[in-house]
Design an enzyme around this catalytic site. Structure first.
Site, PDB file in Angstrom:
ATOM      1  N   CYS A  21      51.084  19.156 -29.967  1.00 30.77           N
ATOM      2  CA  CYS A  21      50.499  19.628 -30.020  1.00 30.77           C
ATOM      3  C   CYS A  21      48.927  19.088 -31.355  1.00 30.77           C
ATOM      4  CB  CYS A  21      50.994  21.353 -31.297  1.00 30.77           C
ATOM      5  SG  CYS A  21      49.839  22.368 -32.192  1.00 30.77           S
ATOM      6  N   LEU A  22      47.767  19.653 -30.500  1.00 31.44           N
ATOM      7  CA  LEU A  22      46.704  19.060 -31.946  1.00 31.44           C
ATOM      8  C   LEU A  22      46.666  19.143 -33.179  1.00 31.44           C
ATOM      9  CD1 LEU A  22      43.730  19.807 -28.969  1.00 31.44           C
ATOM     10  CD2 LEU A  22      44.933  17.656 -29.300  1.00 31.44           C
ATOM     11  N   GLY A  77      44.989  22.096 -23.873  1.00 29.51           N
ATOM     12  CA  GLY A  77      44.918  24.089 -24.547  1.00 29.51           C
ATOM     13  C   GLY A  77      44.573  23.594 -25.611  1.00 29.51           C
ATOM     14  N   HIS A 134      50.882  30.242 -30.432  1.00 24.63           N
ATOM     15  CA  HIS A 134      49.542  29.921 -31.105  1.00 24.63           C
ATOM     16  C   HIS A 134      48.750  31.532 -31.696  1.00 24.63           C
ATOM     17  CE1 HIS A 134      49.553  25.667 -31.971  1.00 24.63           C
ATOM     18  NE2 HIS A 134      49.421  25.794 -30.503  1.00 24.63           N
ATOM     19  N   HIS A 189      53.230  27.638 -24.608  1.00 28.25           N
ATOM     20  CA  HIS A 189      52.133  26.492 -26.169  1.00 28.25           C
ATOM     21  C   HIS A 189      51.409  27.707 -26.843  1.00 28.25           C
ATOM     22  CE1 HIS A 189      52.176  23.318 -28.940  1.00 28.25           C
ATOM     23  NE2 HIS A 189      50.720  23.856 -29.232  1.00 28.25           N
ATOM     24  N   GLU A 190      50.274  28.109 -25.910  1.00 34.45           N
ATOM     25  CA  GLU A 190      49.412  28.080 -26.511  1.00 34.45           C
ATOM     26  C   GLU A 190      48.962  30.434 -27.079  1.00 34.45           C
ATOM     27  OE1 GLU A 190      46.691  25.788 -27.352  1.00 34.45           O
ATOM     28  OE2 GLU A 190      47.564  24.886 -26.191  1.00 34.45           O
ATOM     29  N   GLN A 221      43.775  27.343 -34.058  1.00 34.07           N
ATOM     30  CA  GLN A 221      43.312  25.957 -34.233  1.00 34.07           C
ATOM     31  C   GLN A 221      41.979  25.856 -34.832  1.00 34.07           C
ATOM     32  OE1 GLN A 221      45.794  24.829 -30.605  1.00 34.07           O
ATOM     33  NE2 GLN A 221      46.448  22.664 -31.447  1.00 34.07           N
TER      34      GLN A 221
HETATM   35 NI    NI Z   1      49.749  23.071 -30.033  1.00 30.42          NI
END
Ligand code: NI
Length: 183
Positions: free
Chosen positions: A95-96, A44, A141, A137-138, A49
Site C-alpha cells: 500500500c502506498l 490504485g 480504503h 483493496h481500494e 490517501q
Molecule cells: Ni492501499
C-alpha cells in the site's frame, strides 16, 4: 499536481469516507490522483490517501500479466460492492500509505460493483482476479480499512514497530508523503 500521500497512522485512513454529492466536478481531483498514483508507481489510490475523506478511488490495474482487462484505468465514484463471489485466495499486498511492508491477504475471487464514473454515469460491472483484488483493496480504503487490518494478531505484532516508524516518517519512500506523528 502531485499530492503528498498520507502515511499509516493518519486518522483519515481509519474513517469511513463520505459520499460525494452527485454531479460534483471531480475532473481536476481525479487527474491529480492519477498523477500522484503513477509517480508513486501504484496501481490504485483512494481519496483518503491524499487526505480527503471522500468515496472515490482510481485504479490502473491492466498491467498484470494474467489480466483479463488490459485497459483497466478507471475512477470509481461512490462505489458499492454489491456482491463478492468465489473462494478466498491469498496475495502479497502492499500500500502506498504503508511503504516497505508487504503481506498476504485473503480476498474473494470476484465481485460485482456499482459506481459512477467521472461523468456521473452509473455502471454495474463484474471483476475477478487481480482487478478484483485491486478494487477490494481500494474499496477498503474508503471504508477506513487497511490491508494490515486483515492480518492475524501474530503478523500484526510482527509489523507493529515498523508501522509506528512509518507514522513517524522513519521510512524510505520514493515519493512525497505526509506523516501524522511529529518527531
Ligand atoms: Ni492501499
Amino acid at each position: 499536481m502531485i499530492l503528498p500521500i498520507v502515511a499509516y497512522g493518519d486518522p483519515v485512513l481509519k474513517k469511513v469516507a463520505e459520499e460525494i454529492p452527485k454531479g460534483e466536478d471531480l475532473t481536476q481531483l481525479i487527474a491529480d490522483m492519477y498523477e500522484t498514483m503513477y509517480t508513486a508507481s501504484g496501481v490504485g489510490l483512494a481519496a483518503p490517501q491524499i487526505g480527503l475523506s471522500k468515496r472515490l478511488f482510481v485504479i490502473d490495474a491492466g498491467g498484470f500479466e494474467d489480466s483479463e482487462y488490459p485497459d483497466l484505468k478507471k475512477a470509481f465514484i461512490n462505489p458499492v460492492i454489491v456482491e463478492e463471489m468465489g473462494e478466498d485466495w491469498p496475495y502479497e499486498e502492499g500500500c502506498l500509505s504503508i511503504p516497505g511492508i508487504r503481506a498476504a491477504v485473503e480476498r474473494p475471487e470476484s465481485l460485482i460493483i456499482e459506481y459512477y464514473d467521472e461523468n456521473w454515469k452509473k455502471h454495474k460491472e463484474e471483476y475477478s482476479g487481480m482487478a478484483a483484488r485491486v478494487i477490494q483493496h481500494e474499496y477498503d480504503h474508503i471504508e477506513g480499512i487497511l490491508f494490515t487490518d486483515h492480518l492475524s494478531p501474530l503478523k500484526k505484532r510482527l509489523y507493529k514497530s515498523k508501522l509506528i516508524n512509518i507514522s513517524k516518517g522513519i521510512v524510505d519512500a520514493a515519493y512525497r508523503m505526509r506523516f501524522p506523528v511529529k518527531r
